[in-house]
Design a protein around this motif. Sequence first.
Motif, short mmCIF file in Angstrom:
data_model
loop_
_atom_site.label_atom_id
_atom_site.label_comp_id
_atom_site.label_asym_id
_atom_site.label_seq_id
_atom_site.Cartn_x
_atom_site.Cartn_y
_atom_site.Cartn_z
N ALA A 141 22.28 76.67 -16.84
CA ALA A 141 23.41 77.30 -17.52
C ALA A 141 24.03 76.35 -18.54
CB ALA A 141 24.46 77.74 -16.50
N PHE A 142 24.08 75.08 -18.19
CA PHE A 142 24.61 74.06 -19.11
C PHE A 142 23.75 73.97 -20.37
CE2 PHE A 142 24.21 69.46 -20.27
CZ PHE A 142 25.43 69.34 -20.92
N ILE A 143 22.43 73.86 -20.19
CA ILE A 143 21.52 73.78 -21.34
C ILE A 143 21.57 75.07 -22.16
CG2 ILE A 143 19.11 73.53 -22.06
CD1 ILE A 143 20.36 70.95 -21.07
N GLN A 144 21.67 76.22 -21.48
CA GLN A 144 21.74 77.50 -22.18
C GLN A 144 23.00 77.58 -23.03
OE1 GLN A 144 19.21 80.12 -22.03
NE2 GLN A 144 20.37 80.47 -23.91
N ALA A 145 24.12 77.06 -22.50
CA ALA A 145 25.37 77.05 -23.27
C ALA A 145 25.25 76.18 -24.51
CB ALA A 145 26.51 76.56 -22.38
N LEU A 146 24.55 75.04 -24.38
CA LEU A 146 24.33 74.18 -25.54
C LEU A 146 23.45 74.87 -26.57
CD1 LEU A 146 23.73 70.71 -23.82
CD2 LEU A 146 25.77 71.43 -25.08
N LEU A 147 22.44 75.61 -26.09
CA LEU A 147 21.57 76.37 -26.99
C LEU A 147 22.35 77.45 -27.71
CD1 LEU A 147 18.19 76.96 -25.12
CD2 LEU A 147 18.45 76.19 -27.48
N ASP A 148 23.10 78.23 -26.95
CA ASP A 148 23.85 79.35 -27.53
C ASP A 148 24.87 78.88 -28.56
OD1 ASP A 148 22.40 80.98 -25.87
OD2 ASP A 148 23.99 81.20 -24.36
N GLY A 149 25.40 77.68 -28.34
CA GLY A 149 26.40 77.15 -29.28
C GLY A 149 25.79 76.42 -30.46
N GLY A 150 24.46 76.31 -30.51
CA GLY A 150 23.80 75.62 -31.61
C GLY A 150 24.03 74.12 -31.60
N HIS A 151 24.34 73.57 -30.43
CA HIS A 151 24.67 72.15 -30.32
C HIS A 151 23.47 71.23 -30.47
CE1 HIS A 151 28.78 73.15 -29.30
NE2 HIS A 151 28.35 73.94 -28.32
N TRP A 178 17.58 60.73 -16.46
CA TRP A 178 18.01 61.72 -15.48
C TRP A 178 18.08 63.10 -16.11
CZ3 TRP A 178 22.46 64.80 -15.26
CH2 TRP A 178 22.68 65.46 -14.05
N ASN A 179 18.63 63.17 -17.32
CA ASN A 179 18.73 64.47 -18.00
C ASN A 179 17.37 65.03 -18.35
OD1 ASN A 179 21.60 65.51 -18.77
ND2 ASN A 179 21.72 63.29 -18.87
N PHE A 180 16.45 64.17 -18.80
CA PHE A 180 15.10 64.64 -19.10
C PHE A 180 14.42 65.16 -17.85
CE2 PHE A 180 15.01 61.35 -22.75
CZ PHE A 180 15.59 62.26 -23.62
N MET A 181 14.62 64.47 -16.72
CA MET A 181 14.02 64.92 -15.46
C MET A 181 14.66 66.22 -14.98
SD MET A 181 13.21 61.44 -13.28
CE MET A 181 14.86 60.74 -13.38
N PHE A 221 22.40 51.68 -17.76
CA PHE A 221 23.06 52.88 -17.23
C PHE A 221 22.85 54.08 -18.15
CE2 PHE A 221 26.70 55.74 -17.45
CZ PHE A 221 26.72 56.24 -16.17
N PHE A 222 23.07 53.88 -19.45
CA PHE A 222 22.90 54.99 -20.38
C PHE A 222 21.44 55.39 -20.52
CE2 PHE A 222 27.21 53.73 -21.77
CZ PHE A 222 27.81 54.97 -21.70
N GLY A 223 20.53 54.41 -20.43
CA GLY A 223 19.11 54.75 -20.43
C GLY A 223 18.74 55.58 -19.22
N ALA A 224 19.24 55.17 -18.04
CA ALA A 224 18.97 55.93 -16.81
C ALA A 224 19.56 57.33 -16.90
CB ALA A 224 19.55 55.19 -15.60
N PHE A 225 20.73 57.45 -17.54
CA PHE A 225 21.37 58.77 -17.69
C PHE A 225 20.53 59.68 -18.56
CE2 PHE A 225 24.60 61.61 -19.70
CZ PHE A 225 24.96 62.29 -18.55
N MET A 226 19.93 59.13 -19.62
CA MET A 226 19.03 59.94 -20.45
C MET A 226 17.79 60.34 -19.66
SD MET A 226 19.20 58.52 -24.39
CE MET A 226 18.86 56.79 -24.05
N SER A 283 6.81 62.94 -17.12
CA SER A 283 6.26 61.90 -17.98
C SER A 283 6.51 60.54 -17.34
CB SER A 283 6.88 62.00 -19.38
OG SER A 283 6.29 61.09 -20.28
N ILE A 284 7.03 59.55 -18.11
CA ILE A 284 7.32 58.24 -17.53
C ILE A 284 8.80 58.10 -17.15
CG2 ILE A 284 5.44 57.14 -18.79
CD1 ILE A 284 7.59 55.97 -20.68
N ASN A 285 9.55 59.20 -17.23
CA ASN A 285 10.98 59.15 -16.93
C ASN A 285 11.29 58.63 -15.52
OD1 ASN A 285 12.48 60.09 -19.34
ND2 ASN A 285 11.14 61.86 -19.09
N PRO A 286 10.56 59.04 -14.47
CA PRO A 286 10.88 58.48 -13.14
C PRO A 286 10.70 56.97 -13.07
CG PRO A 286 9.54 60.47 -12.93
CD PRO A 286 9.55 60.11 -14.39
N VAL A 287 9.68 56.44 -13.76
CA VAL A 287 9.46 54.98 -13.76
C VAL A 287 10.60 54.28 -14.51
CG1 VAL A 287 7.95 53.14 -14.58
CG2 VAL A 287 6.97 55.20 -13.56
#
Length: 198
Positions: A86-96, A133-136, A126-131, A142-146
């Motif tokens: 729902a969060f990603i859909q809201a970003l899509l709908d808003g053209g964000h 986490w969002n990709f996962m 921390f910010f790298g891990a946050f990115m 891909s290599i995100n878990p590593v």
Amino acid sequence: MTEHGQVIEITDPPFIQRLFGSPSWAWLWLIVRVYVGYTWLTSGLGKIGNPAWVQTGAALKGFWERAVAVPEPPARPAIAFDWYRAFIQALLDGGHYTWFAKLIVAGELLVGAALILGAFVGIAAFFGAFMNWNFMMAGTASINPVLFTLSIFLILAWKTAGWWGLDRWLLPLLGTPWRPGRVFSGGGSTTAPGAGTP
């Protein structure tokens, strides 16, 4: 912890204390952070010349559209949690995606550069891990878990992960919110906050 009015201190095993807090292990964190930083930096550099990332955001829009798609059973959707879909859909709908794509490119470049230079390693990790986490969460392994796991280790080793880098000077100079550095305390120790001896 307290027991019968006495304070009981629970400590980490000596090896863990040295691994995450001693500059003698900084060589290991140098390898880890340069690998993670290089991965982020090359990813950002690969996007910076692509108009679909830095102008229209079409690349991110396509990624989000695939992520929110719900296939017919028994196939499973890429996003396992309804609230995140729902969060990603809201970003899509808003053209964000137009500005969010630029934010991702900037984030990848900044995190990559900071980790390679050893500047504010804990914050950058921390910010790298946050990115990651969002990709996962959006269904991309891909290599995100590593990268996520290595970033957690860098966060734990924040005191010495940048010892062979700019943090060797930045941390003693600026300090932390709980222990000001020389700039904010008018002098004092040159040792990085919390760092032990080699």
